[in-house]
Scaffold this motif. Structure first.
Motif, mmCIF file in Angstrom:
data_model
loop_
_atom_site.group_PDB
_atom_site.id
_atom_site.type_symbol
_atom_site.label_atom_id
_atom_site.label_comp_id
_atom_site.label_asym_id
_atom_site.label_seq_id
_atom_site.Cartn_x
_atom_site.Cartn_y
_atom_site.Cartn_z
ATOM 1 N N GLU A 149 32.450 -34.550 27.084
ATOM 2 C CA GLU A 149 33.660 -34.125 27.800
ATOM 3 C C GLU A 149 34.546 -35.270 28.286
ATOM 4 N N ASN A 150 34.031 -36.490 28.353
ATOM 5 C CA ASN A 150 34.821 -37.561 28.996
ATOM 6 C C ASN A 150 34.319 -38.939 28.571
ATOM 7 N N ARG A 151 34.946 -39.962 29.125
ATOM 8 C CA ARG A 151 34.601 -41.352 28.804
ATOM 9 C C ARG A 151 33.146 -41.669 29.162
ATOM 10 N N GLU A 152 32.652 -41.132 30.249
ATOM 11 C CA GLU A 152 31.264 -41.394 30.641
ATOM 12 C C GLU A 152 30.301 -40.884 29.565
ATOM 13 N N LEU A 207 26.786 -42.222 24.865
ATOM 14 C CA LEU A 207 26.570 -42.136 23.425
ATOM 15 C C LEU A 207 26.577 -43.525 22.789
ATOM 16 N N VAL A 208 27.627 -44.284 23.034
ATOM 17 C CA VAL A 208 27.787 -45.599 22.402
ATOM 18 C C VAL A 208 26.671 -46.552 22.829
ATOM 19 N N ASN A 209 26.359 -46.593 24.105
ATOM 20 C CA ASN A 209 25.317 -47.501 24.579
ATOM 21 C C ASN A 209 23.942 -47.126 24.041
ATOM 22 N N TYR A 260 23.929 -47.981 20.163
ATOM 23 C CA TYR A 260 23.831 -49.397 19.819
ATOM 24 C C TYR A 260 22.539 -50.042 20.302
ATOM 25 N N THR A 261 21.874 -49.469 21.266
ATOM 26 C CA THR A 261 20.521 -49.928 21.596
ATOM 27 C C THR A 261 19.607 -49.683 20.397
ATOM 28 N N LYS A 262 19.752 -48.526 19.759
ATOM 29 C CA LYS A 262 18.956 -48.203 18.572
ATOM 30 C C LYS A 262 19.343 -49.087 17.387
ATOM 31 N N ILE A 263 20.636 -49.281 17.200
ATOM 32 C CA ILE A 263 21.118 -50.093 16.082
ATOM 33 C C ILE A 263 20.591 -51.522 16.209
ATOM 34 N N LEU A 277 30.889 -53.332 23.260
ATOM 35 C CA LEU A 277 30.608 -51.928 23.603
ATOM 36 C C LEU A 277 31.808 -51.270 24.272
ATOM 37 N N GLU A 278 32.500 -51.993 25.133
ATOM 38 C CA GLU A 278 33.716 -51.436 25.750
ATOM 39 C C GLU A 278 34.765 -51.114 24.690
ATOM 40 N N LYS A 279 34.906 -52.006 23.710
ATOM 41 C CA LYS A 279 35.867 -51.773 22.628
ATOM 42 C C LYS A 279 35.479 -50.527 21.830
ATOM 43 N N LEU A 280 34.192 -50.353 21.584
ATOM 44 C CA LEU A 280 33.732 -49.177 20.838
ATOM 45 C C LEU A 280 33.867 -47.896 21.648
#
Length: 129
Positions: free
Chosen positions: A6-9, A14-16, A19-22, A43-46
Motif C-alpha cells: 500500500e505504501n513506501r514502507e 519488499l526491497v530490503n 536484496y538480503t536474499k540476493i 536500496l533507497e534508489k531501488l
C-alpha cells in the motif's frame, strides 16, 4: 492473511528483504556485491524505483539500462537469462512471502517485462564478432 502493498514502507520491506536474499545467493549474489559499494544508497534508489513503478511517485532518478549494461561489461558479458531467472524467482518468492493482492501481481508482471527488456538490451549492446 497477508497484507496488500500500500505504501513506501511496504516497498521498503519488499526491497530490503529481497536484496538480503540476493546478496546471500551463491549463484548471483557476487554480481551485486562486487558492483554495489554503498548498499544504503542503492536500496533507497531501488525503493524509489519500485515506488514510482507501482504508485507513480516520481522520485527515481537513474538509468537501469545503462547500469545493467555496465554490470554486464564488467563481468565480461557472461550474464545470461539464467541469472535473470534466478533474480525473478527470488522476487516472486519474496512478494508471495510478504504480501498478497493486485499489487503483487502487478509487480510480478512488471519485473518479468523489465528483466526481459534489460537482458535484451544487454545482449544487443555486447561487442559484435
Amino acid at each position: 492473511m497477508k497484507k496488500q502493498i500500500e505504501n513506501r514502507e511496504d516497498i521498503s520491506l519488499l526491497v530490503n528483504t529481497f536484496y538480503t536474499k540476493i546478496r546471500a545467493n551463491t549463484e548471483i549474489g557476487f554480481y551485486f556485491n562486487d558492483m554495489i559499494k554503498d548498499w544504503d544508497e542503492h536500496l533507497e534508489k531501488l525503493i524509489d524505483f519500485w515506488e514510482m513503478n507501482l504508485f507513480a511517485i516520481k522520485k527515481y532518478n537513474g538509468n537501469p539500462i545503462e547500469a545493467h549494461n555496465k554490470v554486464d561489461a564488467y563481468f565480461n558479458h557472461q550474464i545470461s537469462s539464467h541469472e535473470f531467472g534466478i533474480w525473478l524467482n527470488i522476487w516472486f518468492e519474496t512478494l508471495d512471502e510478504l504480501f498478497e493482492g493486485e499489487n503483487v501481481d502487478t509487480l510480478k508482471r512488471r519485473a518479468r517485462k523489465m528483466s526481459t527488456f534489460l537482458y535484451l538490451s544487454m545482449f544487443e549492446n555486447r561487442p559484435k564478432g
